[in-house]
Motif scaffolding. Structure first.
Motif, PDB file in Angstrom:
ATOM      1  N   TYR A 176      31.790  46.831  45.183  1.00 20.18           N
ATOM      2  CA  TYR A 176      32.999  47.464  45.704  1.00 20.18           C
ATOM      3  C   TYR A 176      33.001  48.970  45.445  1.00 20.18           C
ATOM      4  O   TYR A 176      33.441  49.753  46.294  1.00 20.18           O
ATOM      5  N   GLY A 177      32.494  49.361  44.269  1.00 21.32           N
ATOM      6  CA  GLY A 177      32.406  50.792  43.978  1.00 21.32           C
ATOM      7  C   GLY A 177      31.543  51.516  45.000  1.00 21.32           C
ATOM      8  O   GLY A 177      31.830  52.653  45.382  1.00 21.32           O
ATOM      9  N   ASP A 178      30.489  50.834  45.462  1.00 21.51           N
ATOM     10  CA  ASP A 178      29.605  51.444  46.459  1.00 21.51           C
ATOM     11  C   ASP A 178      30.308  51.674  47.804  1.00 21.51           C
ATOM     12  O   ASP A 178      29.855  52.480  48.617  1.00 21.51           O
ATOM     13  N   TYR A 179      31.404  50.948  48.044  1.00 17.23           N
ATOM     14  CA  TYR A 179      32.151  51.158  49.296  1.00 17.23           C
ATOM     15  C   TYR A 179      32.864  52.513  49.300  1.00 17.23           C
ATOM     16  O   TYR A 179      33.136  53.072  50.368  1.00 17.23           O
ATOM     17  N   ALA A 180      33.219  52.992  48.095  1.00 14.60           N
ATOM     18  CA  ALA A 180      33.969  54.249  48.012  1.00 14.60           C
ATOM     19  C   ALA A 180      33.171  55.382  48.656  1.00 14.60           C
ATOM     20  O   ALA A 180      31.995  55.579  48.356  1.00 14.60           O
ATOM     21  N   GLY A 181      33.812  56.072  49.542  1.00 16.63           N
ATOM     22  CA  GLY A 181      33.143  57.176  50.225  1.00 16.63           C
ATOM     23  C   GLY A 181      32.360  56.742  51.450  1.00 16.63           C
ATOM     24  O   GLY A 181      31.863  57.572  52.200  1.00 16.63           O
ATOM     25  N   HIS A 182      32.184  55.439  51.611  1.00 17.97           N
ATOM     26  CA  HIS A 182      31.436  54.939  52.771  1.00 17.97           C
ATOM     27  C   HIS A 182      32.304  54.121  53.716  1.00 17.97           C
ATOM     28  O   HIS A 182      31.997  54.005  54.896  1.00 17.97           O
ATOM     29  N   VAL A 183      33.341  53.506  53.181  1.00 18.25           N
ATOM     30  CA  VAL A 183      34.227  52.677  53.995  1.00 18.25           C
ATOM     31  C   VAL A 183      35.586  53.368  54.068  1.00 18.25           C
ATOM     32  O   VAL A 183      36.195  53.649  53.025  1.00 18.25           O
ATOM     33  N   SER A 184      36.034  53.623  55.266  1.00 16.98           N
ATOM     34  CA  SER A 184      37.301  54.350  55.403  1.00 16.98           C
ATOM     35  C   SER A 184      38.459  53.501  54.889  1.00 16.98           C
ATOM     36  O   SER A 184      38.483  52.277  55.046  1.00 16.98           O
ATOM     37  N   GLY A 185      39.415  54.178  54.239  1.00 17.60           N
ATOM     38  CA  GLY A 185      40.592  53.493  53.735  1.00 17.60           C
ATOM     39  C   GLY A 185      40.497  53.093  52.281  1.00 17.60           C
ATOM     40  O   GLY A 185      41.498  52.688  51.682  1.00 17.60           O
ATOM     41  N   ILE A 186      39.297  53.174  51.706  1.00 19.17           N
ATOM     42  CA  ILE A 186      39.144  52.824  50.284  1.00 19.17           C
ATOM     43  C   ILE A 186      39.172  54.102  49.464  1.00 19.17           C
ATOM     44  O   ILE A 186      38.319  54.975  49.617  1.00 19.17           O
ATOM     45  N   THR A 187      40.178  54.194  48.601  1.00 19.40           N
ATOM     46  CA  THR A 187      40.341  55.404  47.788  1.00 19.40           C
ATOM     47  C   THR A 187      39.815  55.160  46.370  1.00 19.40           C
ATOM     48  O   THR A 187      39.592  54.028  45.961  1.00 19.40           O
ATOM     49  N   GLY A 188      39.671  56.283  45.650  1.00 20.62           N
ATOM     50  CA  GLY A 188      39.186  56.212  44.275  1.00 20.62           C
ATOM     51  C   GLY A 188      37.693  56.460  44.213  1.00 20.62           C
ATOM     52  O   GLY A 188      36.974  56.279  45.196  1.00 20.62           O
ATOM     53  N   HIS A 189      37.227  56.899  43.028  1.00 16.76           N
ATOM     54  CA  HIS A 189      35.791  57.160  42.922  1.00 16.76           C
ATOM     55  C   HIS A 189      35.036  55.872  42.588  1.00 16.76           C
ATOM     56  O   HIS A 189      35.619  54.883  42.123  1.00 16.76           O
ATOM     57  N   ALA A 190      33.719  55.915  42.846  1.00 14.44           N
ATOM     58  CA  ALA A 190      32.913  54.691  42.771  1.00 14.44           C
ATOM     59  C   ALA A 190      32.935  54.056  41.388  1.00 14.44           C
ATOM     60  O   ALA A 190      33.033  52.835  41.250  1.00 14.44           O
ATOM     61  N   ASP A 191      32.841  54.894  40.347  1.00  8.32           N
ATOM     62  CA  ASP A 191      32.762  54.348  38.993  1.00  8.32           C
ATOM     63  C   ASP A 191      34.055  53.679  38.544  1.00  8.32           C
ATOM     64  O   ASP A 191      34.055  52.924  37.569  1.00  8.32           O
ATOM     65  N   ALA A 192      35.172  53.979  39.242  1.00  6.64           N
ATOM     66  CA  ALA A 192      36.454  53.410  38.813  1.00  6.64           C
ATOM     67  C   ALA A 192      36.436  51.886  38.891  1.00  6.64           C
ATOM     68  O   ALA A 192      37.053  51.209  38.058  1.00  6.64           O
ATOM     69  N   ALA A 193      35.737  51.346  39.876  1.00  8.33           N
ATOM     70  CA  ALA A 193      35.684  49.883  39.997  1.00  8.33           C
ATOM     71  C   ALA A 193      34.984  49.274  38.785  1.00  8.33           C
ATOM     72  O   ALA A 193      35.469  48.298  38.194  1.00  8.33           O
ATOM     73  N   ILE A 194      33.862  49.871  38.406  1.00  8.09           N
ATOM     74  CA  ILE A 194      33.119  49.340  37.249  1.00  8.09           C
ATOM     75  C   ILE A 194      33.884  49.595  35.960  1.00  8.09           C
ATOM     76  O   ILE A 194      33.938  48.737  35.069  1.00  8.09           O
ATOM     77  N   ASN A 195      34.483  50.786  35.840  1.00  7.57           N
ATOM     78  CA  ASN A 195      35.228  51.095  34.611  1.00  7.57           C
ATOM     79  C   ASN A 195      36.410  50.149  34.429  1.00  7.57           C
ATOM     80  O   ASN A 195      36.633  49.609  33.331  1.00  7.57           O
ATOM     81  N   ALA A 196      37.199  49.967  35.491  1.00  7.16           N
ATOM     82  CA  ALA A 196      38.358  49.076  35.391  1.00  7.16           C
ATOM     83  C   ALA A 196      37.909  47.647  35.128  1.00  7.16           C
ATOM     84  O   ALA A 196      38.502  46.925  34.311  1.00  7.16           O
ATOM     85  N   TYR A 197      36.841  47.248  35.818  1.00  8.06           N
ATOM     86  CA  TYR A 197      36.308  45.898  35.603  1.00  8.06           C
ATOM     87  C   TYR A 197      35.910  45.697  34.141  1.00  8.06           C
ATOM     88  O   TYR A 197      36.258  44.687  33.514  1.00  8.06           O
ATOM     89  N   THR A 198      35.163  46.662  33.612  1.00  7.95           N
ATOM     90  CA  THR A 198      34.652  46.517  32.247  1.00  7.95           C
ATOM     91  C   THR A 198      35.787  46.479  31.236  1.00  7.95           C
ATOM     92  O   THR A 198      35.766  45.680  30.287  1.00  7.95           O
ATOM     93  N   LEU A 199      36.757  47.355  31.405  1.00  9.66           N
ATOM     94  CA  LEU A 199      37.901  47.348  30.486  1.00  9.66           C
ATOM     95  C   LEU A 199      38.598  45.986  30.517  1.00  9.66           C
ATOM     96  O   LEU A 199      38.968  45.435  29.479  1.00  9.66           O
ATOM     97  N   MET A 200      38.806  45.473  31.728  1.00 11.02           N
ATOM     98  CA  MET A 200      39.522  44.204  31.870  1.00 11.02           C
ATOM     99  C   MET A 200      38.708  43.041  31.320  1.00 11.02           C
ATOM    100  O   MET A 200      39.215  42.214  30.559  1.00 11.02           O
ATOM    101  N   LYS A 201      37.442  42.982  31.705  1.00  8.58           N
ATOM    102  CA  LYS A 201      36.635  41.813  31.344  1.00  8.58           C
ATOM    103  C   LYS A 201      36.188  41.870  29.891  1.00  8.58           C
ATOM    104  O   LYS A 201      36.326  40.885  29.153  1.00  8.58           O
TER     105      LYS A 201
END
Lengths: 463, 90
Positions: free
Chosen positions: A296-321
């Protein structure tokens, strides 16, 4: 009897340093922090580990890719030697045959290069060729259509690679972010974990499942997937067939969600931080969740409508999991062990769980993750923002991120290569229904908390 | 090991029995657990910390903590203790 009794006295518990070299969690710390230390030393001396942390660059045509790989062949060879050397020391200490591991790891490394490079193709996003998904799909195809020789499977160490990657991930995550987001992650994860476990356990009991099986299933869905199931199976003294049943269901749903959660998040245009939090709440295994979060992080900047930077998906995931769910496994084990001993039917086996259970089962690699975060945060503290961007990021953070991405690549490929559906235990209908009831609660509750209740918080994480 | 060779109730008072970690019927070697428990290696590991020193008991047919005790304890040879990292024979 006398001789046996004498053996009672001759056996004593020995705490100590041997534990530090007997578990892959500790080796993940030594390897992750060792690589980080090397990167920091080179950075402090005005150099960088960047030469070693080579990664494929963007390409458009195959000749371009060929030229790029050929130009960096020496760096790729050096990187293989580095990984092979440090991993060999670790697997030798763990008792895994190095002579079998090395050729197997070479196979993993070479295929990982190809998958990593494919992800750098400028049309990759158009065809949904996200490296984690490609690695998983290719691995599944190979594992389920051929019978790989046993020696070749020695290097498919999913958990080991993911733990090393998570320690390195700490090197790119500000400690202040962990302090800021950690409590919210713990709160959200606690709500979902308790609801998921409760659902699976109650439904399982209603369906007539053994309490110990219901608890083993519940921990797999609520805490940390396969590790949760195996830990709770031991803590409650489950029958030997219980853990394989729970593990089969965890893996089945984890693989479904590797594909489903990023696709649903993409369709809903969730911000990267929000999607990462949802995946962290609702995926079952660390490795599977990271594959989904990185996709999902890889979608950032490549898929229109997805906001936030790429690492945010991994960072949020890691904090949660990791912070929200994984580190509590020892407490779950202690509580359920006491409940099983005092409230459930006797098995003829006496259990003596104590507070030490919490540390014994603690996923130690989290300690390395936190130390890595502290180290790079302390180094960054001496720089203003411009200096950080100009110096620390390219010479320290980016190379460490590159090494982390390799560890994850080895992991994602290994997931597919080890998943042979024919080998799994047949779970049966009742365990499936009980676990699936928990899956439904988990996914819906995780979605509501991530996208509604804490949406602003997780969105801000990605800004 | 066949069940017929087990001395019945070797430790009638379970509290005096040594831990499963030292029992010949208890197997907690990581590689054999990964072979015996399908899927353990896929998204988990026999070598991970969360598993602690748990193992399979061939007598009870259960997956148990190494700290458990039961009446069927039989000591195992020191060589087989190598996987039980927290126990040593002196």
């Amino acid at each position: 009897m006398a001789s046996t009794s004498s053996s009672v006295a001759s056996i004593q518990q020995s705490q100590g340093w041997r534990e530090l070299f007997a578990k892959e969690d500790w080796w993940a710390i030594w390897i992750g922090l060792g690589l980080l230390a090397a990167a920091v030393i080179l950075f402090a001396s005005g150099s960088s580990i960047g030469w070693l942390a080579v990664t494929p660059g963007k390409w458009h045509t195959l000749p371009e890719l060929g030229h790029q790989l050929a130009a960096n062949a020496g760096r790729y060879a050096a990187l293989f030697v580095l990984w092979a050397a440090i991993l060999s020391v670790a697997v030798a200490a763990l008792g895994i045959p190095v002579a079998q591991f090395l050729p197997s790891f070479l196979f993993v490394y070479l295929v990982s290069i190809l998958i990593y490079a494919l992800g750098q193709w400028d049309r990759a996003h158009y065809y949904n060729l996200e490296p984690p998904l490609v690695a998983l799909a290719l691995g599944l195809l190979i594992a389920n259509t051929t019978r790989l020789p046993a020696w070749l499977q020695t290097g498919f160490r999913v958990e080991f690679y993911i733990k090393i990657g998570i320690v390195l991930l700490g090197g790119g995550l500000p400690f202040t972010l962990i302090l800021w987001a950690g409590p919210v992650a713990v709160a959200q994860a606690a709500i979902v974990s308790l609801a998921t476990f409760g659902t699976i356990f109650v439904v399982g009991k209603r369906l007539g499942l053994d309490r110990r099986l219901a608890a083993t299933l519940g921990a797999g869905g609520a805490v940390c997937g396969v590790s949760g199931s195996i830990a709770i199976a031991g803590a409650v003294g489950a029958k030997k067939e219980h853990a394989p049943i729970a593990i089969s269901l965890v893996i089945l749903w984890a693989i479904v969600f590797i594909f489903a959660l990023p696709l649903i998040s993409r369709a809903l245009h969730l911000a990267t931080g929000v999607a990462g939090a949802w995946i962290g709440t609702s995926e079952f295994a660390d490795a599977a969740g990271l594959a989904a979060a990185q996709t999902y992080g890889d979608y950032a900047g490549h898929v229109s409508g997805i906001t936030g930077h790429a690492d945010a998906a991994i960072n949020a995931y890691t904090l949660m999991k990791v912070i929200g769910r994984d580190i509590w496994i020892g407490i779950w084990a202690l509580v359920l062990s006491i409940v099983a001993t005092t409230r459930w039917e006797a098995t003829g086996v006496e259990s003596h769980a104590g507070a030490g259970e919490i540390w014994r089962r603690f996923p130690k690699f989290v300690v390395g993750f936190l130390i890595a975060s502290l180290v790079t945060t302390a180094i960054s503290h001496g720089y203003d923002y411009a200096g950080y961007k100009a110096s620390v990021v390219p010479k320290l953070v980016d190379p460490v991120t590159g090494l982390r991405t390799w560890a994850f690549a080895f992991c994602f490929l290994s997931i597919g290569l080890t998943t042979r559906f024919a080998d799994f235990a047949k779970a049966g209908a009742r365990p499936f229904y009980a676990f699936t009831a928990g899956v439904v609660v988990n996914v819906i509750l995780g979605f509501i908390l991530s996208t509604q209740v804490f949406a602003n918080f997780w969105t801000a994480l990605g800004q | 090991m066949s069940a017929g060779r087990i001395p019945p109730m070797a430790f009638p008072d379970v509290a005096t029995a040594p831990r499963c970690a030292a029992c010949r019927h208890f197997d907690n070697a990581p590689e054999s657990l990964e072979g015996a428990i399908p899927g353990l290696k896929v998204m988990g590991s026999g070598y991970g910390a969360a598993r602690a020193e748990d193992g399979l008991c061939e007598i009870r047919g259960r997956y148990l903590s190494a700290d458990c005790r039961c009446a069927d304890f039989e000591p195992r040879s020191p060589a087989r203790l190598r996987y039980t990292q927290s126990v040593k024979v002196i």
